[in-house]
Design a protein around this motif. Structure first.
Motif, PDB file in Angstrom:
ATOM      1  N   ILE A  84      12.432  16.563  83.508  1.00 35.51           N
ATOM      2  CA  ILE A  84      13.381  15.448  83.467  1.00 35.51           C
ATOM      3  C   ILE A  84      13.761  14.953  82.071  1.00 35.51           C
ATOM      4  CG2 ILE A  84      12.715  14.707  85.771  1.00 35.51           C
ATOM      5  CD1 ILE A  84      11.442  12.226  84.486  1.00 35.51           C
ATOM      6  N   PRO A  85      12.909  15.028  81.028  1.00 38.83           N
ATOM      7  CA  PRO A  85      13.388  14.588  79.721  1.00 38.83           C
ATOM      8  C   PRO A  85      14.419  15.590  79.168  1.00 38.83           C
ATOM      9  CG  PRO A  85      10.976  14.596  79.804  1.00 38.83           C
ATOM     10  CD  PRO A  85      11.467  15.364  80.986  1.00 38.83           C
ATOM     11  N   VAL A  86      15.607  15.123  78.851  1.00 42.43           N
ATOM     12  CA  VAL A  86      16.627  15.994  78.270  1.00 42.43           C
ATOM     13  C   VAL A  86      16.347  16.051  76.767  1.00 42.43           C
ATOM     14  CG1 VAL A  86      19.092  16.458  78.027  1.00 42.43           C
ATOM     15  CG2 VAL A  86      18.222  15.321  80.092  1.00 42.43           C
ATOM     16  N   TYR A  87      15.414  16.906  76.401  1.00 43.42           N
ATOM     17  CA  TYR A  87      14.941  16.992  75.022  1.00 43.42           C
ATOM     18  C   TYR A  87      15.926  17.806  74.186  1.00 43.42           C
ATOM     19  CZ  TYR A  87      13.232  21.623  76.454  1.00 43.42           C
ATOM     20  OH  TYR A  87      13.139  22.912  76.926  1.00 43.42           O
ATOM     21  N   CYS A  88      15.925  17.552  72.880  1.00 42.65           N
ATOM     22  CA  CYS A  88      16.923  18.182  72.017  1.00 42.65           C
ATOM     23  C   CYS A  88      16.602  19.635  71.696  1.00 42.65           C
ATOM     24  CB  CYS A  88      17.098  17.378  70.723  1.00 42.65           C
ATOM     25  SG  CYS A  88      15.701  17.499  69.556  1.00 42.65           S
ATOM     26  N   GLY A  89      15.329  19.983  71.625  1.00 45.57           N
ATOM     27  CA  GLY A  89      14.923  21.346  71.314  1.00 45.57           C
ATOM     28  C   GLY A  89      14.901  21.688  69.840  1.00 45.57           C
ATOM     29  N   THR A  90      15.316  20.752  68.980  1.00 49.42           N
ATOM     30  CA  THR A  90      15.426  21.063  67.551  1.00 49.42           C
ATOM     31  C   THR A  90      14.614  20.146  66.640  1.00 49.42           C
ATOM     32  OG1 THR A  90      17.428  19.698  67.376  1.00 49.42           O
ATOM     33  CG2 THR A  90      17.730  22.043  67.839  1.00 49.42           C
ATOM     34  N   CYS A  91      14.206  18.969  67.113  1.00 50.91           N
ATOM     35  CA  CYS A  91      13.431  18.071  66.251  1.00 50.91           C
ATOM     36  C   CYS A  91      12.033  18.654  66.047  1.00 50.91           C
ATOM     37  CB  CYS A  91      13.362  16.666  66.851  1.00 50.91           C
ATOM     38  SG  CYS A  91      12.280  16.506  68.301  1.00 50.91           S
ATOM     39  N   ARG A  92      11.282  18.075  65.110  1.00 46.86           N
ATOM     40  CA  ARG A  92       9.977  18.652  64.783  1.00 46.86           C
ATOM     41  C   ARG A  92       9.004  18.589  65.956  1.00 46.86           C
ATOM     42  NH1 ARG A  92       6.545  14.346  63.071  1.00 46.86           N
ATOM     43  NH2 ARG A  92       7.667  12.394  62.706  1.00 46.86           N
ATOM     44  N   ARG A  93       9.120  17.593  66.811  1.00 49.91           N
ATOM     45  CA  ARG A  93       8.249  17.524  67.983  1.00 49.91           C
ATOM     46  C   ARG A  93       8.594  18.631  68.981  1.00 49.91           C
ATOM     47  NH1 ARG A  93       3.718  14.723  66.756  1.00 49.91           N
ATOM     48  NH2 ARG A  93       4.101  12.528  66.357  1.00 49.91           N
ATOM     49  N   ALA A 125      20.093  24.134  80.848  1.00 48.31           N
ATOM     50  CA  ALA A 125      19.286  25.313  81.191  1.00 48.31           C
ATOM     51  C   ALA A 125      17.868  25.199  80.657  1.00 48.31           C
ATOM     52  CB  ALA A 125      19.962  26.569  80.654  1.00 48.31           C
ATOM     53  N   ARG A 126      17.705  24.557  79.498  1.00 49.47           N
ATOM     54  CA  ARG A 126      16.353  24.447  78.926  1.00 49.47           C
ATOM     55  C   ARG A 126      15.467  23.528  79.759  1.00 49.47           C
ATOM     56  NH1 ARG A 126      19.848  21.541  75.802  1.00 49.47           N
ATOM     57  NH2 ARG A 126      19.407  19.329  75.377  1.00 49.47           N
ATOM     58  N   CYS A 127      16.066  22.715  80.650  1.00 46.91           N
ATOM     59  CA  CYS A 127      15.290  21.804  81.483  1.00 46.91           C
ATOM     60  C   CYS A 127      14.881  22.423  82.817  1.00 46.91           C
ATOM     61  CB  CYS A 127      16.074  20.514  81.734  1.00 46.91           C
ATOM     62  SG  CYS A 127      16.229  19.446  80.280  1.00 46.91           S
ATOM     63  N   LEU A 128      15.213  23.689  83.014  1.00 40.09           N
ATOM     64  CA  LEU A 128      14.768  24.373  84.224  1.00 40.09           C
ATOM     65  C   LEU A 128      13.544  25.212  83.891  1.00 40.09           C
ATOM     66  CD1 LEU A 128      15.752  24.899  87.274  1.00 40.09           C
ATOM     67  CD2 LEU A 128      16.173  27.203  86.388  1.00 40.09           C
ATOM     68  N   LEU A 129      12.427  24.916  84.537  1.00 40.93           N
ATOM     69  CA  LEU A 129      11.175  25.631  84.311  1.00 40.93           C
ATOM     70  C   LEU A 129      10.980  26.627  85.453  1.00 40.93           C
ATOM     71  CD1 LEU A 129       8.929  22.545  83.428  1.00 40.93           C
ATOM     72  CD2 LEU A 129      10.273  23.971  81.856  1.00 40.93           C
ATOM     73  N   PRO A 130      11.079  27.929  85.185  1.00 47.79           N
ATOM     74  CA  PRO A 130      10.937  28.925  86.261  1.00 47.79           C
ATOM     75  C   PRO A 130       9.588  28.817  86.965  1.00 47.79           C
ATOM     76  CG  PRO A 130      11.890  29.924  84.305  1.00 47.79           C
ATOM     77  CD  PRO A 130      11.428  28.553  83.897  1.00 47.79           C
ATOM     78  N   VAL A 131       9.615  28.996  88.264  1.00 49.42           N
ATOM     79  CA  VAL A 131       8.414  28.893  89.096  1.00 49.42           C
ATOM     80  C   VAL A 131       7.885  30.296  89.380  1.00 49.42           C
ATOM     81  CG1 VAL A 131       7.545  28.200  91.367  1.00 49.42           C
ATOM     82  CG2 VAL A 131       9.164  26.731  90.147  1.00 49.42           C
ATOM     83  N   PRO A 132       6.588  30.518  89.192  1.00 52.12           N
ATOM     84  CA  PRO A 132       6.013  31.839  89.517  1.00 52.12           C
ATOM     85  C   PRO A 132       6.242  32.204  90.976  1.00 52.12           C
ATOM     86  CG  PRO A 132       4.461  30.511  88.256  1.00 52.12           C
ATOM     87  CD  PRO A 132       5.580  29.593  88.632  1.00 52.12           C
ATOM     88  N   ASP A 133       6.342  33.506  91.233  1.00 55.08           N
ATOM     89  CA  ASP A 133       6.653  33.985  92.580  1.00 55.08           C
ATOM     90  C   ASP A 133       5.617  33.567  93.620  1.00 55.08           C
ATOM     91  OD1 ASP A 133       8.921  35.204  91.610  1.00 55.08           O
ATOM     92  OD2 ASP A 133       8.001  37.187  91.419  1.00 55.08           O
ATOM     93  N   ASP A 134       4.362  33.365  93.193  1.00 52.20           N
ATOM     94  CA  ASP A 134       3.308  33.059  94.164  1.00 52.20           C
ATOM     95  C   ASP A 134       3.166  31.573  94.456  1.00 52.20           C
ATOM     96  OD1 ASP A 134       2.357  32.698  91.509  1.00 52.20           O
ATOM     97  OD2 ASP A 134       0.282  32.766  92.201  1.00 52.20           O
ATOM     98  N   VAL A 135       4.035  30.737  93.880  1.00 46.77           N
ATOM     99  CA  VAL A 135       3.949  29.287  94.096  1.00 46.77           C
ATOM    100  C   VAL A 135       5.169  28.838  94.898  1.00 46.77           C
ATOM    101  CG1 VAL A 135       3.797  27.011  93.016  1.00 46.77           C
ATOM    102  CG2 VAL A 135       2.704  28.984  91.921  1.00 46.77           C
ATOM    103  N   PRO A 136       4.997  28.359  96.136  1.00 47.33           N
ATOM    104  CA  PRO A 136       6.134  27.867  96.918  1.00 47.33           C
ATOM    105  C   PRO A 136       6.765  26.643  96.250  1.00 47.33           C
ATOM    106  CG  PRO A 136       4.174  28.146  98.286  1.00 47.33           C
ATOM    107  CD  PRO A 136       3.722  28.262  96.871  1.00 47.33           C
TER     108      PRO A 136
END
Length: 334
Positions: A84-93, A125-136
Motif C-alpha cells: 500500500i505505500p506508494v514509495y518512490c523507489g529512488t530515495c536513500r531509504r 507496478a512496483r507496488c505489486l508483490l508477486p505471490v508464490p505458486d504454492d500460496v493461495p
C-alpha cells in the motif's frame, strides 16, 4: 484495450456504503490493472466508514494482473498482493530496501488513492508483490497487515532486546494481534499472554497458543507489551504493565493522540517505546515462509469470505464484533 466497467464501493460517511460502476480507460504508464480477487476488511477502515472517503477504500488486496501500462514488464496473469505505500523507489531509504520508510511517501493505496473494495484497481507496478505458486491468494492477503506488519514489528523489537524476553503480552486480539501471537514463536517468544474484552477474540488467541492475561492492573509485569487496539485504556495499560528495561510496541491505530502518563512511576521506568509502520519489501521473502507455516491456520480461524455486494453488511457485522476478518472474495479466488 477495449474499455470495460468495474463496480466500486463508495464510503459516504456515517456508516453508509453505496456502489457505482466506472468505465475503465487505458492503464497508465508504469501501472498494472489488478482484478481484485480478495480484499480484506481492516479495523482502520472503520475510520473511513464514519468519515467518508473521496477514494475507494480497501488496502489489503490480493489479485491478478489483467492489463498493464507502457513500460511494465509484469505479465498479465501474475498473482500478487498490493503493497500500500506508494514509495518512490529512488530515495536513500528505498534504495536500501526500506520502502516503508520512503522519504517521499505521500500516498497509501486505499487511503489517498483508490483501493480494493472494487472489481479492479490500478496500482504502480512496483507496488505489486508477486505471490508464490504454492500460496493461495486467500492466504497471501494475510501477508500484508496481519502477518507482514506483525513480523516487521517483532523484527524491530529484536534489535532492542536481542536476548529475548521471559513474558510478553498482546493487548488486542483482533487480526493484527492474532498475527503477532501466531508468529511470535518464530522470533523466540515462547510465553505469550493476550487480553481482549471480546470473549470470542480472546478464545481465538488461546487457540493460537496464547494464555489469557489475568491482571492488567499490577505494574512491572512484562518485558514486552504489544498494544494493538489503539484504545486509550489499552495504551495506558501497556505503559502500566511493562517492566523496567522492557519495550512497548505501539501498533494500534487511532485518531486520538498517543500520550504518555506524567506520573512518577512512568518517569522512572527505563524502557523502549517502538512505533512500527508496515513492512519493507526486503522482508517479503521471509514473510512468505511465515505464511507457509502459519497462514492457513490464521486464514481458517479469522476470515469469512463474502461478495462485494455484501460489503455493507460485512462492515456492520465487523463493527459489531461478529466477524474477525471478513474478506471480499471474487468467484475466481473461491
Amino acid at each position: 484495450m477495449t474499455t470495460s466497467t468495474s463496480v466500486r464501493a463508495r464510503f459516504l460517511g456515517a456508516g453508509q456504503i453505496t456502489f457505482d460502476k466506472a468505465t475503465l480507460g487505458p492503464v497508465a504508464d508504469g501501472h498494472v490493472r489488478v482484478r481484485v480477487d480478495v480484499c480484506a476488511l481492516c479495523g482502520s477502515d472503520k475510520r473511513l466508514l464514519q468519515s467518508g472517503s473521496p477514494v475507494v477504500p480497501g488496502h489489503e488486496i490480493a489479485g491478478t494482473v489483467v492489463d498493464v501500462g507502457a513500460g511494465v514488464t509484469t505479465p498479465t496473469g501474475t498473482r500478487g498482493i498490493v503493497y500500500i505505500p506508494v514509495y518512490c523507489g529512488t530515495c536513500r531509504r528505498c534504495v536500501a530496501g526500506r520502502t516503508n520508510q520512503c522519504l517521499n511517501l505521500r500516498e497509501l493505496i486505499g487511503w489517498q488513492r483508490d483501493g480494493g473494495f472494487a472489481e479492479h484497481v490500478d496500482v504502480p507496478a512496483r507496488c505489486l508483490l508477486p505471490v508464490p505458486d504454492d500460496v493461495p491468494l486467500t492466504t497471501a492477503v494475510l501477508g500484508l497487515d496481519t502477518v507482514g506488519t506483525a513480523a516487521h514489528a517483532l523484527r524491530l523489537w529484536q534489535r532492542i532486546q536481542p536476548d529475548g524476553v521471559d513474558r510478553a503480552l498482546v493487548i488486542g486480539a483482533g487480526p493484527l494481534g492474532l498475527g503477532v501471537i501466531s508468529v511470535a514463536g518464530a522470533f523466540g517468544i515462547t510465553a505469550v499472554e493476550a487480553y481482549d474484552p471480546h470473549d470470542g477474540r480472546l478464545a481465538t488467541a488461546v487457540e493460537l497458543g496464547a494464555r489469557a492475561a489475568a491482571d492488567l492492573e499490577s505494574e512491572n509485569q512484562y518485558d514486552l507489551v504489544v498494544e494493538v487496539s489503539g484504545a486509550a485504556a489499552a495504551r495506558e495499560a501497556a505503559q502500566r504493565v511493562v517492566a523496567p528495561g522492557g519495550a512497548v510496541i505501539a501498533l494500534g491505530e487511532s485518531n486520538a493522540p498517543y500520550t504518555m502518563p506524567a506520573t512518577p512511576r512512568w518517569r522512572r521506568t527505563d524502557c523502549f517505546t517502538v512505533r512500527s509502520f508496515y513492512f519493507p519489501t526486503d522482508e517479503v521473502a521471509a514473510n512468505w515462509d511465515l505464511l507457509r507455516a502459519h497462514g492457513v491456520a490464521l486464514r481458517d480461524r479469522l476470515t469469512v469470505p463474502l461478495t462485494l455486494d455484501a460489503l455493507p453488511d460485512a462492515f456492520a457485522r465487523f463493527v459489531a464484533g461478529d466477524y474477525l476478518k471478513p474478506c471480499i472474495v471474487s468467484e475466481d479466488a473461491r
